[in-house]
Design a protein around this motif. Sequence first.
Motif, PDB file in Angstrom:
ATOM      1  N   ILE A   1       0.840  -1.194   0.000  1.00 16.23           N
ATOM      2  CA  ILE A   1       0.000   0.000   0.000  1.00 16.23           C
ATOM      3  C   ILE A   1       0.876   1.244   0.000  1.00 16.23           C
ATOM      4  CG2 ILE A   1      -1.806   1.276   1.221  1.00 16.23           C
ATOM      5  CD1 ILE A   1      -2.669  -1.339   2.515  1.00 16.23           C
ATOM      6  N   PHE A   2       0.564   2.179  -0.890  1.00 17.37           N
ATOM      7  CA  PHE A   2       1.276   3.448  -0.958  1.00 17.37           C
ATOM      8  C   PHE A   2       0.384   4.568  -0.440  1.00 17.37           C
ATOM      9  CE2 PHE A   2       3.212   0.840  -4.284  1.00 17.37           C
ATOM     10  CZ  PHE A   2       4.562   0.994  -4.001  1.00 17.37           C
ATOM     11  N   MET A   3       0.800   5.200   0.662  1.00 17.24           N
ATOM     12  CA  MET A   3       0.142   6.406   1.168  1.00 17.24           C
ATOM     13  C   MET A   3       0.786   7.593   0.457  1.00 17.24           C
ATOM     14  SD  MET A   3      -2.024   7.979   3.123  1.00 17.24           S
ATOM     15  CE  MET A   3      -2.554   6.776   4.355  1.00 17.24           C
ATOM     16  N   THR A   4       0.003   8.341  -0.315  1.00 12.82           N
ATOM     17  CA  THR A   4       0.591   9.251  -1.289  1.00 12.82           C
ATOM     18  C   THR A   4       0.322  10.726  -1.008  1.00 12.82           C
ATOM     19  OG1 THR A   4      -1.363   9.120  -2.710  1.00 12.82           O
ATOM     20  CG2 THR A   4       0.391   7.492  -3.078  1.00 12.82           C
ATOM     21  N   CYS A   5       1.135  11.566  -1.660  1.00 15.24           N
ATOM     22  CA  CYS A   5       1.069  13.020  -1.531  1.00 15.24           C
ATOM     23  C   CYS A   5       0.959  13.634  -2.921  1.00 15.24           C
ATOM     24  CB  CYS A   5       2.337  13.521  -0.836  1.00 15.24           C
ATOM     25  SG  CYS A   5       2.514  15.313  -0.784  1.00 15.24           S
ATOM     26  N   SER A   6       0.140  14.685  -3.043  1.00 19.09           N
ATOM     27  CA  SER A   6      -0.012  15.379  -4.323  1.00 19.09           C
ATOM     28  C   SER A   6       0.436  16.831  -4.259  1.00 19.09           C
ATOM     29  CB  SER A   6      -1.487  15.346  -4.773  1.00 19.09           C
ATOM     30  OG  SER A   6      -1.786  14.123  -5.402  1.00 19.09           O
ATOM     31  N   VAL A   7       1.075  17.220  -3.154  1.00 16.11           N
ATOM     32  CA  VAL A   7       1.444  18.620  -2.987  1.00 16.11           C
ATOM     33  C   VAL A   7       2.509  19.039  -3.995  1.00 16.11           C
ATOM     34  CG1 VAL A   7       2.511  20.278  -1.387  1.00 16.11           C
ATOM     35  CG2 VAL A   7       0.749  18.707  -0.576  1.00 16.11           C
ATOM     36  N   ARG A   8       3.437  18.133  -4.320  1.00 15.73           N
ATOM     37  CA  ARG A   8       4.482  18.442  -5.300  1.00 15.73           C
ATOM     38  C   ARG A   8       4.585  17.331  -6.331  1.00 15.73           C
ATOM     39  NH1 ARG A   8       6.062  20.510  -0.599  1.00 15.73           N
ATOM     40  NH2 ARG A   8       6.952  18.571   0.161  1.00 15.73           N
ATOM     41  N   GLN A   9       4.962  17.707  -7.536  1.00 15.56           N
ATOM     42  CA  GLN A   9       5.047  16.759  -8.638  1.00 15.56           C
ATOM     43  C   GLN A   9       6.070  15.662  -8.369  1.00 15.56           C
ATOM     44  OE1 GLN A   9       3.056  16.788 -11.465  1.00 15.56           O
ATOM     45  NE2 GLN A   9       3.960  14.761 -11.775  1.00 15.56           N
ATOM     46  N   HIS A  10       7.175  16.035  -7.722  1.00 13.65           N
ATOM     47  CA  HIS A  10       8.228  15.062  -7.461  1.00 13.65           C
ATOM     48  C   HIS A  10       7.702  13.890  -6.636  1.00 13.65           C
ATOM     49  CE1 HIS A  10      12.210  13.445  -6.642  1.00 13.65           C
ATOM     50  NE2 HIS A  10      11.900  13.429  -5.353  1.00 13.65           N
ATOM     51  N   ALA A  11       6.857  14.190  -5.651  1.00 16.19           N
ATOM     52  CA  ALA A  11       6.303  13.126  -4.805  1.00 16.19           C
ATOM     53  C   ALA A  11       5.438  12.176  -5.622  1.00 16.19           C
ATOM     54  CB  ALA A  11       5.499  13.736  -3.653  1.00 16.19           C
ATOM     55  N   GLU A  12       4.640  12.720  -6.535  1.00 21.59           N
ATOM     56  CA  GLU A  12       3.802  11.872  -7.389  1.00 21.59           C
ATOM     57  C   GLU A  12       4.655  11.009  -8.309  1.00 21.59           C
ATOM     58  OE1 GLU A  12       0.807  13.896  -9.542  1.00 21.59           O
ATOM     59  OE2 GLU A  12      -0.387  14.393  -7.767  1.00 21.59           O
ATOM     60  N   ASP A  13       5.675  11.620  -8.921  1.00 19.27           N
ATOM     61  CA  ASP A  13       6.540  10.871  -9.842  1.00 19.27           C
ATOM     62  C   ASP A  13       7.192   9.685  -9.143  1.00 19.27           C
ATOM     63  OD1 ASP A  13       5.886  12.681 -11.813  1.00 19.27           O
ATOM     64  OD2 ASP A  13       7.732  13.856 -11.619  1.00 19.27           O
ATOM     65  N   LYS A  14       7.583   9.884  -7.886  1.00 24.66           N
ATOM     66  CA  LYS A  14       8.229   8.806  -7.134  1.00 24.66           C
ATOM     67  C   LYS A  14       7.259   7.642  -6.915  1.00 24.66           C
ATOM     68  CE  LYS A  14      11.475   6.947  -4.598  1.00 24.66           C
ATOM     69  NZ  LYS A  14      12.694   6.396  -5.231  1.00 24.66           N
ATOM     70  N   VAL A  15       5.998   7.961  -6.635  1.00 24.05           N
ATOM     71  CA  VAL A  15       5.001   6.902  -6.412  1.00 24.05           C
ATOM     72  C   VAL A  15       4.777   6.092  -7.686  1.00 24.05           C
ATOM     73  CG1 VAL A  15       2.575   6.439  -5.903  1.00 24.05           C
ATOM     74  CG2 VAL A  15       3.841   8.094  -4.527  1.00 24.05           C
ATOM     75  N   TRP A  16       4.593   6.781  -8.817  1.00 23.20           N
ATOM     76  CA  TRP A  16       4.391   6.062 -10.085  1.00 23.20           C
ATOM     77  C   TRP A  16       5.582   5.145 -10.372  1.00 23.20           C
ATOM     78  CZ3 TRP A  16      -0.384   6.190 -10.883  1.00 23.20           C
ATOM     79  CH2 TRP A  16      -1.157   7.353 -10.906  1.00 23.20           C
ATOM     80  N   SER A  17       6.785   5.647 -10.084  1.00 23.13           N
ATOM     81  CA  SER A  17       7.986   4.842 -10.321  1.00 23.13           C
ATOM     82  C   SER A  17       8.011   3.606  -9.424  1.00 23.13           C
ATOM     83  CB  SER A  17       9.229   5.706 -10.064  1.00 23.13           C
ATOM     84  OG  SER A  17      10.409   4.942 -10.175  1.00 23.13           O
ATOM     85  N   GLU A  18       7.635   3.772  -8.156  1.00 23.05           N
ATOM     86  CA  GLU A  18       7.646   2.647  -7.228  1.00 23.05           C
ATOM     87  C   GLU A  18       6.589   1.615  -7.594  1.00 23.05           C
ATOM     88  OE1 GLU A  18       9.734   1.964  -4.203  1.00 23.05           O
ATOM     89  OE2 GLU A  18      10.753   2.984  -5.845  1.00 23.05           O
ATOM     90  N   ILE A  19       5.429   2.071  -8.038  1.00 28.82           N
ATOM     91  CA  ILE A  19       4.399   1.122  -8.479  1.00 28.82           C
ATOM     92  C   ILE A  19       4.914   0.300  -9.653  1.00 28.82           C
ATOM     93  CG2 ILE A  19       2.136   0.919  -9.583  1.00 28.82           C
ATOM     94  CD1 ILE A  19       1.250   3.324  -7.892  1.00 28.82           C
ATOM     95  N   GLY A  20       5.577   0.959 -10.595  1.00 30.81           N
ATOM     96  CA  GLY A  20       6.136   0.249 -11.737  1.00 30.81           C
ATOM     97  C   GLY A  20       7.167  -0.780 -11.328  1.00 30.81           C
ATOM     98  N   ARG A  21       8.004  -0.419 -10.367  1.00 30.13           N
ATOM     99  CA  ARG A  21       9.042  -1.347  -9.909  1.00 30.13           C
ATOM    100  C   ARG A  21       8.419  -2.562  -9.222  1.00 30.13           C
ATOM    101  NH1 ARG A  21      11.423  -2.451  -5.288  1.00 30.13           N
ATOM    102  NH2 ARG A  21      10.313  -0.794  -4.170  1.00 30.13           N
ATOM    103  N   ILE A  22       7.470  -2.328  -8.332  1.00 27.92           N
ATOM    104  CA  ILE A  22       6.822  -3.422  -7.601  1.00 27.92           C
ATOM    105  C   ILE A  22       6.075  -4.352  -8.557  1.00 27.92           C
ATOM    106  CG2 ILE A  22       4.933  -3.936  -5.983  1.00 27.92           C
ATOM    107  CD1 ILE A  22       7.338  -3.057  -4.513  1.00 27.92           C
ATOM    108  N   SER A  23       5.570  -3.791  -9.658  1.00 28.71           N
ATOM    109  CA  SER A  23       4.695  -4.546 -10.563  1.00 28.71           C
ATOM    110  C   SER A  23       5.438  -5.356 -11.611  1.00 28.71           C
ATOM    111  CB  SER A  23       3.754  -3.574 -11.298  1.00 28.71           C
ATOM    112  OG  SER A  23       3.075  -2.754 -10.386  1.00 28.71           O
ATOM    113  N   LYS A  24       6.753  -5.219 -11.688  1.00 27.45           N
ATOM    114  CA  LYS A  24       7.511  -5.908 -12.733  1.00 27.45           C
ATOM    115  C   LYS A  24       7.284  -7.419 -12.660  1.00 27.45           C
ATOM    116  CE  LYS A  24      11.182  -2.523 -13.423  1.00 27.45           C
ATOM    117  NZ  LYS A  24      12.632  -2.240 -13.290  1.00 27.45           N
ATOM    118  N   PRO A  25       7.092  -8.054 -13.815  1.00 25.85           N
ATOM    119  CA  PRO A  25       6.826  -9.498 -13.824  1.00 25.85           C
ATOM    120  C   PRO A  25       7.912 -10.318 -13.164  1.00 25.85           C
ATOM    121  CG  PRO A  25       6.332  -8.522 -15.959  1.00 25.85           C
ATOM    122  CD  PRO A  25       7.013  -7.461 -15.162  1.00 25.85           C
ATOM    123  N   GLY A  26       9.160  -9.847 -13.210  1.00 19.69           N
ATOM    124  CA  GLY A  26      10.271 -10.621 -12.667  1.00 19.69           C
ATOM    125  C   GLY A  26      10.504 -10.431 -11.190  1.00 19.69           C
TER     126      GLY A  26
END
Length: 416
Positions: free
Chosen positions: A57-82
């Motif tokens: 579970i990711f508890m997220t922040c939208s106050v700054r773009q950098h925080a959002e970008d980090k969440v999208w990146s972490e979701i992608g990493r966690i979701s990798k098939p390998g």
Amino acid sequence: MFLINCGQELTKNMKKHVYLRTFGCQMNVRDSEVVAGLMKKAGFALTDDETKAGIVIFMTCSVRQHAEDKVWSEIGRISKPGRKNRGAGSVRPVIGLIGCMAQNYRERVFERAPSVDFVVGPADIDKIPGIVKKILEHRSVSKQACGLFDLKIWETDGLGRPEHIYHTGFYEEKGHAYAVISEGCSNFCTYCIVPYVRGPVRHRNAQDIIDEINKAVAGGITRFTLLGQNVNSYRSPDPLNGKPVDFVSLLKHVNRIEGVEEIGFITSHPRDTTPRLFEAMAEFDKVRKYLHLPVQSGSDRILRAMNRGYTRQEYLKLAREYRRIVKGGILTTDIIVGFPGETKEDFCLTRDIVRDTEFDAAYIFKYSPRPNTQAEMMGDDVPRSEKERRHKVILDLQRAISRAKKEALLNSESNL
């Protein structure tokens, strides 16, 4: 609300383990504690090792773009098939996105990150354990039936939180606890997305807050930080002992609780801050002599564009009064550089207010447009390179001030 998408079943020993990662402010930290407490109460176990978790579970922040970008990146990493889990082979955990990003993007999250299974806004976090159980049950049935489908759910329409979520007794730290006194914000600063993702301000009853603190004290907690987007605007919906309760009154009640050793609070808004608060800070023995009072800009023109509700001179007067009344008190602030329309003259006024006020510390941010805010429509017209330059000027100035204050303190202590 729900939709159907492809999924994969988790191994049995992982289904009950939750990995919760938090981005953003102290309010998000407390919200994560609430979610963790609710999950434990529902029979789930917490883990610090994401590779052993069946639910991430990711508890997220939208106050700054950098925080959002980090969440999208972490979701992608966690979701990798390998992605490998010890002893579990290659699996995809149940992934949840909660908090401010969830409220901001709602069901559009599934378009950008198809691996996300549920999206829950700040007002709906009490529903998370039930949502996770429903997804896990559906995965198990679908796997046995055809192995093709998985359930996806979003909940972002809640109007408020039930009081019980604050009373699970779960706190991350052993001796310290955050206590939310109000949720949401109605200030509508033009750069800020908080009112849009957390809703209008809603104050908790003073008695509920006091009950929560008493219970925490019984569990060994001695230090507390009262939280709100704007703590100074606090007004209890119901009177306490027949009397109305504002923020200073609440501080007085908490200061009287036996077993409480230290009280802090964040964040204060200059528009609602008065010398009466400073007098309380000086008088109440358990209240920390620390005030975080965001100025954001030293230019009246920019402050009006930000809809901050005070002037440069009003802020300077507050800072002087604080230093006069709260002897030795710490004063920190937030500053935004590169706000739309900020000229070099506007920036120099901000630089001067930092120099003249001599903050003990400052959090300095480069403006980035946030969706759905009024400032987004003003146009991001200060070049990035200029934002970088202005950021460095203020940062270097504040570092010099902080260094001089530290040296002066060390010299005074050595002369004792």
